[in-house]
Design a protein around this motif. Structure first.
Motif, PDB file in Angstrom:
ATOM      1  N   CYS A 292      17.545  39.815  26.955  1.00  0.00           N
ATOM      2  CA  CYS A 292      17.980  39.670  28.354  1.00  0.00           C
ATOM      3  C   CYS A 292      17.982  38.204  28.755  1.00  0.00           C
ATOM      4  O   CYS A 292      17.144  37.408  28.305  1.00  0.00           O
ATOM      5  N   GLY A 293      18.907  37.844  29.625  1.00  0.00           N
ATOM      6  CA  GLY A 293      18.964  36.479  30.143  1.00  0.00           C
ATOM      7  C   GLY A 293      19.604  35.495  29.203  1.00  0.00           C
ATOM      8  O   GLY A 293      19.557  34.289  29.456  1.00  0.00           O
ATOM      9  N   SER A 294      20.161  35.965  28.081  1.00  0.00           N
ATOM     10  CA  SER A 294      20.818  35.049  27.151  1.00  0.00           C
ATOM     11  C   SER A 294      22.125  34.507  27.716  1.00  0.00           C
ATOM     12  O   SER A 294      22.584  33.447  27.319  1.00  0.00           O
ATOM     13  N   GLY A 295      22.773  35.232  28.635  1.00  0.00           N
ATOM     14  CA  GLY A 295      24.034  34.790  29.216  1.00  0.00           C
ATOM     15  C   GLY A 295      24.675  35.931  29.991  1.00  0.00           C
ATOM     16  O   GLY A 295      24.272  37.096  29.875  1.00  0.00           O
ATOM     17  N   PRO A 296      25.680  35.623  30.816  1.00  0.00           N
ATOM     18  CA  PRO A 296      26.346  36.691  31.563  1.00  0.00           C
ATOM     19  C   PRO A 296      27.134  37.596  30.620  1.00  0.00           C
ATOM     20  O   PRO A 296      27.729  37.152  29.635  1.00  0.00           O
ATOM     21  N   THR A 297      27.120  38.861  30.931  1.00  0.00           N
ATOM     22  CA  THR A 297      27.903  39.834  30.185  1.00  0.00           C
ATOM     23  C   THR A 297      29.229  40.084  30.898  1.00  0.00           C
ATOM     24  O   THR A 297      29.451  39.627  32.024  1.00  0.00           O
ATOM     25  N   LEU A 298      30.103  40.828  30.238  1.00  0.00           N
ATOM     26  CA  LEU A 298      31.381  41.138  30.851  1.00  0.00           C
ATOM     27  C   LEU A 298      31.198  41.959  32.123  1.00  0.00           C
ATOM     28  O   LEU A 298      31.861  41.715  33.138  1.00  0.00           O
ATOM     29  N   THR A 299      30.260  42.905  32.072  1.00  0.00           N
ATOM     30  CA  THR A 299      30.025  43.756  33.250  1.00  0.00           C
ATOM     31  C   THR A 299      29.420  42.969  34.392  1.00  0.00           C
ATOM     32  O   THR A 299      29.841  43.104  35.556  1.00  0.00           O
ATOM     33  N   SER A 300      28.428  42.137  34.105  1.00  0.00           N
ATOM     34  CA  SER A 300      27.779  41.370  35.174  1.00  0.00           C
ATOM     35  C   SER A 300      28.746  40.354  35.791  1.00  0.00           C
ATOM     36  O   SER A 300      28.721  40.106  37.006  1.00  0.00           O
ATOM     37  N   TRP A 301      29.596  39.760  34.972  1.00  0.00           N
ATOM     38  CA  TRP A 301      30.553  38.790  35.510  1.00  0.00           C
ATOM     39  C   TRP A 301      31.558  39.476  36.443  1.00  0.00           C
ATOM     40  O   TRP A 301      31.885  38.947  37.520  1.00  0.00           O
ATOM     41  N   VAL A 302      32.057  40.626  36.071  1.00  0.00           N
ATOM     42  CA  VAL A 302      33.012  41.348  36.921  1.00  0.00           C
ATOM     43  C   VAL A 302      32.335  41.822  38.205  1.00  0.00           C
ATOM     44  O   VAL A 302      32.935  41.771  39.299  1.00  0.00           O
ATOM     45  N   GLN A 303      31.102  42.265  38.116  1.00  0.00           N
ATOM     46  CA  GLN A 303      30.390  42.682  39.327  1.00  0.00           C
ATOM     47  C   GLN A 303      30.206  41.521  40.286  1.00  0.00           C
ATOM     48  O   GLN A 303      30.277  41.693  41.513  1.00  0.00           O
ATOM     49  N   GLU A 304      29.967  40.330  39.753  1.00  0.00           N
ATOM     50  CA  GLU A 304      29.844  39.152  40.605  1.00  0.00           C
ATOM     51  C   GLU A 304      31.159  38.849  41.313  1.00  0.00           C
ATOM     52  O   GLU A 304      31.187  38.496  42.501  1.00  0.00           O
ATOM     53  N   GLN A 305      32.288  39.000  40.619  1.00  0.00           N
ATOM     54  CA  GLN A 305      33.594  38.790  41.238  1.00  0.00           C
ATOM     55  C   GLN A 305      33.872  39.835  42.328  1.00  0.00           C
ATOM     56  O   GLN A 305      34.455  39.513  43.371  1.00  0.00           O
ATOM     57  N   GLN A 306      33.430  41.034  42.105  1.00  0.00           N
ATOM     58  CA  GLN A 306      33.618  42.083  43.112  1.00  0.00           C
ATOM     59  C   GLN A 306      32.782  41.813  44.355  1.00  0.00           C
ATOM     60  O   GLN A 306      33.216  42.123  45.482  1.00  0.00           O
ATOM     61  N   ARG A 307      31.597  41.269  44.191  1.00  0.00           N
ATOM     62  CA  ARG A 307      30.783  40.928  45.359  1.00  0.00           C
ATOM     63  C   ARG A 307      31.388  39.765  46.134  1.00  0.00           C
ATOM     64  O   ARG A 307      31.300  39.721  47.362  1.00  0.00           O
ATOM     65  N   ARG A 308      32.015  38.838  45.454  1.00  0.00           N
ATOM     66  CA  ARG A 308      32.627  37.700  46.132  1.00  0.00           C
ATOM     67  C   ARG A 308      33.907  38.099  46.856  1.00  0.00           C
ATOM     68  O   ARG A 308      34.239  37.497  47.887  1.00  0.00           O
ATOM     69  N   HIS A 309      34.610  39.052  46.306  1.00  0.00           N
ATOM     70  CA  HIS A 309      35.904  39.447  46.873  1.00  0.00           C
ATOM     71  C   HIS A 309      35.909  40.953  47.122  1.00  0.00           C
ATOM     72  O   HIS A 309      36.482  41.724  46.343  1.00  0.00           O
ATOM     73  N   PRO A 310      35.223  41.383  48.149  1.00  0.00           N
ATOM     74  CA  PRO A 310      35.208  42.830  48.423  1.00  0.00           C
ATOM     75  C   PRO A 310      36.582  43.327  48.866  1.00  0.00           C
ATOM     76  O   PRO A 310      37.358  42.616  49.496  1.00  0.00           O
ATOM     77  N   GLY A 311      36.872  44.554  48.514  1.00  0.00           N
ATOM     78  CA  GLY A 311      38.147  45.151  48.880  1.00  0.00           C
ATOM     79  C   GLY A 311      39.257  44.881  47.894  1.00  0.00           C
ATOM     80  O   GLY A 311      40.370  45.375  48.086  1.00  0.00           O
ATOM     81  N   LYS A 312      38.997  44.108  46.840  1.00  0.00           N
ATOM     82  CA  LYS A 312      40.003  43.801  45.835  1.00  0.00           C
ATOM     83  C   LYS A 312      39.827  44.716  44.624  1.00  0.00           C
ATOM     84  O   LYS A 312      38.713  45.010  44.206  1.00  0.00           O
ATOM     85  N   VAL A 313      40.953  45.159  44.100  1.00  0.00           N
ATOM     86  CA  VAL A 313      40.976  45.984  42.893  1.00  0.00           C
ATOM     87  C   VAL A 313      41.356  45.070  41.743  1.00  0.00           C
ATOM     88  O   VAL A 313      42.524  44.703  41.582  1.00  0.00           O
ATOM     89  N   LEU A 314      40.361  44.697  40.957  1.00  0.00           N
ATOM     90  CA  LEU A 314      40.547  43.702  39.913  1.00  0.00           C
ATOM     91  C   LEU A 314      40.861  44.385  38.585  1.00  0.00           C
ATOM     92  O   LEU A 314      40.300  45.435  38.254  1.00  0.00           O
ATOM     93  N   SER A 315      41.763  43.767  37.840  1.00  0.00           N
ATOM     94  CA  SER A 315      42.057  44.189  36.461  1.00  0.00           C
ATOM     95  C   SER A 315      42.228  42.940  35.609  1.00  0.00           C
ATOM     96  O   SER A 315      42.693  41.899  36.100  1.00  0.00           O
ATOM     97  N   LEU A 316      41.846  43.055  34.326  1.00  0.00           N
ATOM     98  CA  LEU A 316      41.847  41.920  33.412  1.00  0.00           C
ATOM     99  C   LEU A 316      42.959  42.063  32.392  1.00  0.00           C
ATOM    100  O   LEU A 316      43.330  43.187  32.011  1.00  0.00           O
ATOM    101  N   ALA A 317      43.481  40.931  31.975  1.00  0.00           N
ATOM    102  CA  ALA A 317      44.518  40.891  30.937  1.00  0.00           C
ATOM    103  C   ALA A 317      44.140  39.813  29.934  1.00  0.00           C
ATOM    104  O   ALA A 317      43.915  38.649  30.300  1.00  0.00           O
TER     105      ALA A 317
END
Length: 531
Positions: A292-317
């Motif tokens: 734990c704490g070695s670095g951000p994961t894909l899930t944690s990074w996306v959750q952080e983006q969702q908290r910064r931009h509520p109401g947005k439906v994000l998808s990755l390419a």
């Protein structure tokens, strides 16, 4: 009868008087009746003196007598002229008397007025005559009282206010009609803007400038412009992302998206392969090895983006991840060949690269680890990841997403059917039946196929035996017991295929029982598996 003498000297001689020559004797006698003789004698003397004075001008023969009549003698021709003149004057007097009787004193008075006052006085007289009042007071206009003047003013004000109120009411009604017309027009334009053929024209694609600086930025911009929608290049909250805005129907088509636009919730972010692999490695370190704490994961990074931009439906390419896997495979094969050959020189180089942090500094993940991280991301955040091979595929993905976002409101309205379950298009369309009854057989087939585990071959076997529901009910009525009715369709043969490969089977008691309940049960709450 006396004698006639031509001598004028003897004026005192008495002459005879003839009564028949004096027709006015009676009137003269009557006029002089009651007068003294002295007056009559004086009159005769005056007449005689006048006669003597006029002897030089005209010869007038006077006849006198000693009688009481002292009227002078008038010749016959003169008396006839006088009588004719008296008749004319009498008729004139009668006419003047009648005119005098018809004319009022006021009219006679007005006739004697000066010419310059005739018009005003004639007006007053005419008003007096028309009203039937010939008095001086009737010729003057009646003066109104203060109450009458105030009442007339109030009546005029009331009428003017009524006219103004009516005009204001018409204007208000006209404005209300124009407002309703504008609202109906706006609703019609809004509904038209949601149609699939029109909605794409009202979309604005906002592209981050950092995305255009990459390799396929020009391809992306050309694809968006070829789609027919507007494009706006502006910095996005999520880096290297594409978002959408919907322009209002009343906005101008050449709007750059800054005004009159409603932002959509969908956001597509392009993620580089290195960033994606780094986040996957962090997930592997946290989940697989428990670090734990070695670095951000894909899930944690996306959750952080969702908290910064509520109401947005994000998808990755992610573009060209396969290139990473090919490179990783080549490196693995190269290391395997070097290890198999046992070359000391290659081992020394490998140890040197490890010491200098060459290949070891690059993170390596497998396909399985990528799939696990993506599934974990979808379960915890609901964000999907799209893997694309080229920038052309990314541009096509943005174009497809633009169409989907544009048509989403229309599809949502179309899917509001009121059913709590999903209907396929072929079932939702129904079966058309014409006036001749063509199509009823297909309706009966669909009713049978509504049952669970009923194939088209089973429905065709039942239709071959009973082409209509009425024929099936007649068959049920011919049965004597309920057991016979329940098993009526059990022995019907179902044929599958054709030729030597064809097979047969029977309908069976289960489907026969469910059809019997459907055709004969009167309880709407009864289930088909109750018997």
């Amino acid at each position: 009868m006396g004698s006639y003498s031509d001598s004028t000297s003897d004026l005192d001689e008495e002459l005879p008087v003839f009564d028949f020559l004096q027709p006015g004797r009676g009137r003269t006698s009557q006029s002089h009746a009651g007068k003294p003789d002295s007056e009559c004698s004086d009159a005769e003397a005056a007449l005689k003196g006048n006669a003597g004075a006029r002897t030089g001008a005209a010869d007038v023969l006077m006849i006198s007598s000693d009688s009481d009549d002292c009227a002078p003698y008038v010749p016959l021709a003169q008396r006839l002229k006088q009588r004719h003149g008296n008749a004319i004057s009498a008729s004139s007097a009668v006419g003047n008397g009648e005119d005098a009787e018809r004319c009022s004193p006021s009219d006679m008075a007005s006739a004697r007025l000066p010419r310059q006052n005739g018009s005003a006085e004639s007006k007053r007289v005419s008003r007096g005559v028309s009203s039937g009042d010939t008095s001086p007071a009737g010729r003057k206009p009646a003066e109104r009282t203060e109450e009458e003047i105030q009442a007339s003013r109030e009546e005029a004000l009331r009428r003017r206010q009524a006219r103004e109120g009516q005009q204001n009411g018409k204007e208000a009604l006209r404005e209300e009609q124009e407002r309703q017309k504008a609202e109906r027009k706006a609703l019609a334009e809004a509904a038209k803007a949601l149609r699939p053929e029109e909605c794409i024209k009202h979309m604005v694609v906002a592209v981050d400038p950092a995305l255009l600086q990459l390799e396929g930025g020009g391809t992306l911009l050309a694809s968006v412009q070829a789609l027919g929608c507007s494009c706006a290049v502006e910095k996005q909250a999520v880096p290297r992302s594409v978002s959408w805005m919907r322009r209002a129907p009343c906005a101008q088509p050449d709007d750059d998206g800054s005004g009159g636009c409603v932002p959509e919730a969908h956001v597509v972010m392009q993620m580089t392969v290195d960033d994606f692999v780094t986040l996957i490695h962090g997930y592997v370190q946290e989940e697989g090895r428990g670090q734990c704490g070695s670095g951000p994961t894909l899930t944690s990074w996306v959750q952080e983006q969702q908290r910064r931009h509520p109401g947005k439906v994000l998808s990755l390419a992610v573009i060209d991840l396969e290139k990473y896997f090919r490179s990783q495979k080549l490196q693995s094969q190269k290391r395997f060949r070097e290890a198999a050959a046992g070359e000391e020189r290659g081992g020394a180089k490998a140890r040197k690269r490890k010491k200098n942090g060459g290949d070891e500094a690059r993170v390596e993940v497998s396909r399985v680890e990528v799939e696990e991280a993506v599934v974990h991301l979808q379960l915890h955040t609901g964000v999907s990841v799209r893997f694309l091979s080229t920038w052309k595929d990314f541009s096509d993905h943005i174009t497809m997403t633009t169409r989907a976002v544009a048509e989403a409101p229309f599809k949502r309205e179309r899917e509001k059917t009121g059913f709590s379950f999903y209907l396929e298009s072929e079932w939702a369309g129904g079966q058309r039946v014409d006036k001749a009854g063509k199509g009823l057989l297909q309706v009966w087939r669909r009713q049978i196929q509504q049952f669970n585990r009923v194939s088209p071959d089973m429905a065709s076997a039942i239709l071959a035996a009973y082409p209509s529901p009425q024929l099936l009910r007649k068959a049920y009525n011919l049965c004597k017991t309920d057991r016979e009715r329940i098993s009526l369709l059990s022995d019907l043969v179902i044929r599958r295929g054709e030729g030597v490969t064809s097979t047969t089977r029977r309908v069976g008691p289960e489907l026969s029982k469910r059809l019997f309940l459907m055709m004969n049960s009167c309880d709407p709450q009864q289930t088909l598996d109750s018997l």
